[in-house]
Design a protein around this motif. Structure first.
Motif, PDB file in Angstrom:
ATOM      1  N   ARG A  18       0.850  -1.179   0.000  1.00  0.00           N
ATOM      2  CA  ARG A  18       0.000   0.000   0.000  1.00  0.00           C
ATOM      3  C   ARG A  18       0.892   1.237   0.000  1.00  0.00           C
ATOM      4  NH1 ARG A  18      -5.190   1.644   1.997  1.00  0.00           N
ATOM      5  NH2 ARG A  18      -5.166   3.752   2.896  1.00  0.00           N
ATOM      6  N   VAL A  19       0.494   2.256  -0.743  1.00  0.00           N
ATOM      7  CA  VAL A  19       1.251   3.489  -0.757  1.00  0.00           C
ATOM      8  C   VAL A  19       0.288   4.673  -0.809  1.00  0.00           C
ATOM      9  CG1 VAL A  19       1.525   3.430  -3.280  1.00  0.00           C
ATOM     10  CG2 VAL A  19       3.108   4.783  -1.896  1.00  0.00           C
ATOM     11  N   GLU A  20       0.570   5.680   0.001  1.00  0.00           N
ATOM     12  CA  GLU A  20      -0.260   6.884   0.059  1.00  0.00           C
ATOM     13  C   GLU A  20       0.585   8.085  -0.377  1.00  0.00           C
ATOM     14  OE1 GLU A  20      -1.982   7.264   3.942  1.00  0.00           O
ATOM     15  OE2 GLU A  20      -2.145   5.095   4.150  1.00  0.00           O
ATOM     16  N   VAL A  21       0.051   8.852  -1.327  1.00  0.00           N
ATOM     17  CA  VAL A  21       0.757  10.003  -1.884  1.00  0.00           C
ATOM     18  C   VAL A  21      -0.110  11.243  -1.680  1.00  0.00           C
ATOM     19  CG1 VAL A  21       1.777  11.021  -3.956  1.00  0.00           C
ATOM     20  CG2 VAL A  21       1.854   8.530  -3.610  1.00  0.00           C
ATOM     21  N   ALA A  22       0.486  12.309  -1.147  1.00  0.00           N
ATOM     22  CA  ALA A  22      -0.240  13.562  -0.960  1.00  0.00           C
ATOM     23  C   ALA A  22       0.632  14.714  -1.438  1.00  0.00           C
ATOM     24  CB  ALA A  22      -0.612  13.758   0.512  1.00  0.00           C
ATOM     25  N   THR A  23       0.063  15.599  -2.241  1.00  0.00           N
ATOM     26  CA  THR A  23       0.797  16.759  -2.747  1.00  0.00           C
ATOM     27  C   THR A  23       0.211  18.044  -2.160  1.00  0.00           C
ATOM     28  OG1 THR A  23      -0.626  16.994  -4.703  1.00  0.00           O
ATOM     29  CG2 THR A  23       1.290  15.554  -4.903  1.00  0.00           C
ATOM     30  N   ARG A  24       1.037  19.092  -2.170  1.00  0.00           N
ATOM     31  CA  ARG A  24       0.593  20.354  -1.587  1.00  0.00           C
ATOM     32  C   ARG A  24      -0.437  21.047  -2.476  1.00  0.00           C
ATOM     33  NH1 ARG A  24       5.388  23.961   0.439  1.00  0.00           N
ATOM     34  NH2 ARG A  24       5.520  22.119   1.791  1.00  0.00           N
ATOM     35  N   GLU A  25      -0.299  20.902  -3.797  1.00  0.00           N
ATOM     36  CA  GLU A  25      -1.234  21.513  -4.740  1.00  0.00           C
ATOM     37  C   GLU A  25      -1.692  20.473  -5.744  1.00  0.00           C
ATOM     38  OE1 GLU A  25       2.766  22.614  -6.842  1.00  0.00           O
ATOM     39  OE2 GLU A  25       2.068  23.064  -4.836  1.00  0.00           O
ATOM     40  N   PRO A  26      -2.778  20.710  -6.472  1.00  0.00           N
ATOM     41  CA  PRO A  26      -3.244  19.748  -7.476  1.00  0.00           C
ATOM     42  C   PRO A  26      -2.190  19.525  -8.571  1.00  0.00           C
ATOM     43  CG  PRO A  26      -4.958  21.356  -6.981  1.00  0.00           C
ATOM     44  CD  PRO A  26      -3.708  21.856  -6.336  1.00  0.00           C
TER      45      PRO A  26
END
Length: 321
Positions: free
Chosen positions: A280-288
């Motif tokens: 499982r891997v979760e990716v989150a960015t600051r902007e779209p």
């Protein structure tokens, strides 16, 4: 046992022994072919030459690129379903076939044919691919599942990504793509190289999260791109894991060095490349950020969560010698 019972039993045995290709289907994207009548005729000739029954045809639409047609084919009793189109068609067909146990036969009909390339299947010879689909052996492979932001989960077979790779897909000229194939993606990618990167946070399984500036984040079920480029050489389509790559070169020279590392026979890694392996891997960015799924741009997203469904899809591979 009387003679009538013997005949009935023999008929039942024959029915059980009827091979799947006696009831098989082709899910075709008609936009990939200039002459559908000629395509169907060529299939009829090939089937006649080899003593096979002809398939039942299901045509995709803009509203339904293959999932609904595949579900109908399975309801109609197909023992083999063959997507005939681009990577998007393959993905849509696979979405309906996960956990069904019915094999999928891959027929080349698009520019990338990325899953077929990773499985070492014919990508330039439709007849050879058809022979594999109808006479090959069944093998189970993993399927990736991705959730973007608040969207419903979607499957992927090759890769899901954010950043440069998605910008390359989103910026490609479709007219040029039809004329020169993957060169159109290379030209689009060259333009995307000059754009700024993005802040991203990545967590693989329960390990400590990685936070950095990146140009691309790619989660792969398998690792080979068009042209034989091995983005993730250790990735395997049946290992029950996903491979994640974060690329963060900050100059053209950095991209060139990273590219040389990819094509080198003795890869030693690169400071601007992070490789993670997980279920499982979760990716989150600051902007779209632009996102892509198996080579198709899906628009801008801020979150990407990927999991693996181990050995959930059955595919046809060449028969063992």
């Amino acid at each position: 046992m009387n003679s009538l019972e013997q005949v009935s039993g023999h008929e039942a045995e024959l029915e059980l022994q009827t091979p799947p290709w006696e009831r098989w289907a082709v899910v075709v994207n008609p936009t990939k072919f200039d002459d559908m009548d000629a395509l169907r005729t060529s299939f009829a000739v090939l089937c006649a030459d080899h003593g096979w029954s002809e398939p039942r045809w299901y045509t995709t639409t803009a509203e339904d690129p293959g999932e609904g047609q595949t579900r109908q084919a399975l309801t109609d009793g197909a023992g083999l379903v063959c997507p005939l189109g681009g990577d998007g068609t393959v993905r849509s067909v696979a979405a309906a076939m996960v956990d069904s146990g019915v094999p999928m036969g891959l027929l080349p009909g698009g520019t990338g044919n990325l899953l077929a390339r990773n499985l070492k299947l014919p990508v330039d010879d439709l007849e050879a691919a058809l022979i594999v689909a109808l006479t090959g052996r069944d093998s189970a492979i993993d399927v990736g599942e991705v959730t973007w932001d608040q969207d419903a989960p979607a499957v992927f077979l090759v890769m899901a990504g954010m950043g440069l790779d998605a910008e390359m897909m989103a910026g490609v000229d479709e007219g040029l793509k039809r004329k020169v194939g993957w060169l159109a993606y290379a030209l689009s990618g060259a333009r995307a190289l000059f754009r700024l990167g993005f802040a991203v946070r990545v967590r693989a399984d329960a390990k400590r999260a990685v936070s950095q500036h990146a140009r691309a984040v790619v989660v792969g079920n398998c690792g080979e791109l068009a042209g034989g480029l091995q983005l993730m050489p250790d990735a395997s389509v049946d290992d029950g894991r996903l491979d994640t790559v974060l690329a963060s070169p900050n100059s053209i020279a950095g991209w060139l060095a990273l590219g040389l590392n990819f094509v080198s026979a003795r890869r030693r890694g690169h400071p601007s490349l992070v490789h993670l392996v997980s279920e499982r891997v979760e990716v989150a960015t600051r902007e779209p950020i632009e996102a892509q799924l198996d080579g198709d741009a899906v628009g801008v997203r801020r979150r990407m969560t990927c999991t693996v469904r181990a050995l959930a899809l059955t595919v046809r591979l060449p028969a063992e010698a």
